[in-house]
Design a protein around this motif. Sequence first.
Motif, PDB file in Angstrom:
ATOM      1  N   ALA A 209      -4.062  18.669   7.679  1.00  0.00           N
ATOM      2  CA  ALA A 209      -5.392  18.166   8.041  1.00  0.00           C
ATOM      3  C   ALA A 209      -5.401  16.641   7.950  1.00  0.00           C
ATOM      4  CB  ALA A 209      -6.444  18.757   7.104  1.00  0.00           C
ATOM      5  N   CYS A 210      -6.123  16.014   8.861  1.00  0.00           N
ATOM      6  CA  CYS A 210      -6.220  14.552   8.863  1.00  0.00           C
ATOM      7  C   CYS A 210      -7.074  14.095   7.687  1.00  0.00           C
ATOM      8  CB  CYS A 210      -6.836  14.070  10.177  1.00  0.00           C
ATOM      9  SG  CYS A 210      -5.848  14.466  11.643  1.00  0.00           S
ATOM     10  N   ARG A 211      -6.575  13.137   6.950  1.00  0.00           N
ATOM     11  CA  ARG A 211      -7.273  12.653   5.767  1.00  0.00           C
ATOM     12  C   ARG A 211      -8.583  11.946   6.112  1.00  0.00           C
ATOM     13  NH1 ARG A 211      -4.146  12.189   1.163  1.00  0.00           N
ATOM     14  NH2 ARG A 211      -5.297  10.341   0.509  1.00  0.00           N
TER      15      ARG A 211
ATOM     16  N   PRO B 137      -3.662   5.851   1.046  1.00  0.00           N
ATOM     17  CA  PRO B 137      -4.576   6.815   0.429  1.00  0.00           C
ATOM     18  C   PRO B 137      -6.042   6.551   0.743  1.00  0.00           C
ATOM     19  CG  PRO B 137      -3.754   5.262  -1.198  1.00  0.00           C
ATOM     20  CD  PRO B 137      -3.009   4.986   0.058  1.00  0.00           C
ATOM     21  N   ASP B 138      -6.356   5.368   1.272  1.00  0.00           N
ATOM     22  CA  ASP B 138      -7.742   5.024   1.581  1.00  0.00           C
ATOM     23  C   ASP B 138      -7.799   4.466   2.994  1.00  0.00           C
ATOM     24  OD1 ASP B 138     -10.452   4.591   1.300  1.00  0.00           O
ATOM     25  OD2 ASP B 138     -10.293   3.477  -0.571  1.00  0.00           O
ATOM     26  N   ARG B 139      -8.676   3.531   3.232  1.00  0.00           N
ATOM     27  CA  ARG B 139      -8.834   2.992   4.589  1.00  0.00           C
ATOM     28  C   ARG B 139      -7.845   1.875   4.905  1.00  0.00           C
ATOM     29  NH1 ARG B 139     -15.407   2.748   5.686  1.00  0.00           N
ATOM     30  NH2 ARG B 139     -15.795   4.985   5.354  1.00  0.00           N
ATOM     31  N   VAL B 140      -7.159   1.378   3.911  1.00  0.00           N
ATOM     32  CA  VAL B 140      -6.147   0.348   4.130  1.00  0.00           C
ATOM     33  C   VAL B 140      -4.779   1.028   4.171  1.00  0.00           C
ATOM     34  CG1 VAL B 140      -5.068  -1.743   3.225  1.00  0.00           C
ATOM     35  CG2 VAL B 140      -7.537  -1.405   2.990  1.00  0.00           C
ATOM     36  N   HIS B 141      -4.003   0.726   5.200  1.00  0.00           N
ATOM     37  CA  HIS B 141      -2.717   1.388   5.401  1.00  0.00           C
ATOM     38  C   HIS B 141      -1.575   0.380   5.315  1.00  0.00           C
ATOM     39  CE1 HIS B 141      -5.203   4.701   6.618  1.00  0.00           C
ATOM     40  NE2 HIS B 141      -5.692   4.021   7.630  1.00  0.00           N
TER      41      HIS B 141
ATOM     42  N   VAL C 105       0.851  -1.191   0.000  1.00  0.00           N
ATOM     43  CA  VAL C 105       0.000   0.000   0.000  1.00  0.00           C
ATOM     44  C   VAL C 105       0.886   1.240   0.000  1.00  0.00           C
ATOM     45  CG1 VAL C 105      -1.743   1.294   1.269  1.00  0.00           C
ATOM     46  CG2 VAL C 105      -1.848  -1.204   1.214  1.00  0.00           C
ATOM     47  N   PRO C 106       0.682   2.174  -0.933  1.00  0.00           N
ATOM     48  CA  PRO C 106       1.524   3.377  -0.963  1.00  0.00           C
ATOM     49  C   PRO C 106       1.243   4.293   0.219  1.00  0.00           C
ATOM     50  CG  PRO C 106      -0.261   3.566  -2.546  1.00  0.00           C
ATOM     51  CD  PRO C 106      -0.316   2.158  -2.024  1.00  0.00           C
ATOM     52  N   ILE C 107       2.256   5.037   0.626  1.00  0.00           N
ATOM     53  CA  ILE C 107       2.108   5.979   1.739  1.00  0.00           C
ATOM     54  C   ILE C 107       1.575   7.301   1.206  1.00  0.00           C
ATOM     55  CG2 ILE C 107       3.315   7.240   3.564  1.00  0.00           C
ATOM     56  CD1 ILE C 107       5.376   4.968   3.608  1.00  0.00           C
ATOM     57  N   ALA C 108       0.499   7.795   1.827  1.00  0.00           N
ATOM     58  CA  ALA C 108      -0.117   9.059   1.408  1.00  0.00           C
ATOM     59  C   ALA C 108       0.026  10.153   2.456  1.00  0.00           C
ATOM     60  CB  ALA C 108      -1.594   8.842   1.092  1.00  0.00           C
TER      61      ALA C 108
END
Length: 244
Positions: free
Chosen positions: A220-222, A101-105, A55-58
């Motif tokens: 800001a928190c994503r 970038p989404d709910r999976v980290h 999973v890419p880091i956002a």
Amino acid sequence: MESPMKTVPAAILAAALALTAAAAEASSLQACAVPKAVTPAPTEIPPPDEIHPNVPIAAYLLALYWSPEACRAGIPESDKAIQCEANRFGFTVHGLWPNGPDRVHPRYCRSSPPMRVKTVKANLCMTPSPWLLQHEWQAHGTCNWKTPEAYFKKTRQIRERLDVPDLDPGADGTMTAGEIRQAFIARNPGVPAQGLNVRIKQGRLTEVWVCMDLKFKWAACRGGNGPADAVVAAVTPRASPGQQ
């Protein structure tokens, strides 16, 4: 003219340098009581459904746990002797987390042997639990850093850049989510209110997440910043060492 440094006997100079180095190393441990004997936690075996190495880091966030609540609730992540009996902490570092970038980290990007005793001891005043240090390194640190030392160095740099408040809930033992955010903002003008995710569980403050962008700048928190300002939370008071 001969330099004054050259007039100092080599043995005396070496001893002075050794004492200076020892003092510098010890200074990082004097902020709290650290046991003489510390046993690193074993390598963690992660649940298969939590392994996400690709999973890419956002973004990033620094999770701060309100230690009095950890001790009150007896959460398994805490170390009772170090965190709740020998010391009197306010906020402690839960971890530095790369977020996706989404709910999976990204999580558990690779396995790792138990950390060195020296590394565990050096970070116990920041994260007072050998088990949690090993977990945070394996679950989060392995996804962006080569060594636990590099991961915790970055974590410490961010923690030291942040002026963390010692919350004062007042006589009724409560604070609103907005008051908790303002306590951080008052000491850290560069931190936006939207960058503070206040975590409340069963009506009690547990954590504050401080959000950052890919360059580790406050942002800001994503995923939102938690409950509305008016929401009230019980704030477990700090106790003296040895008290529960």
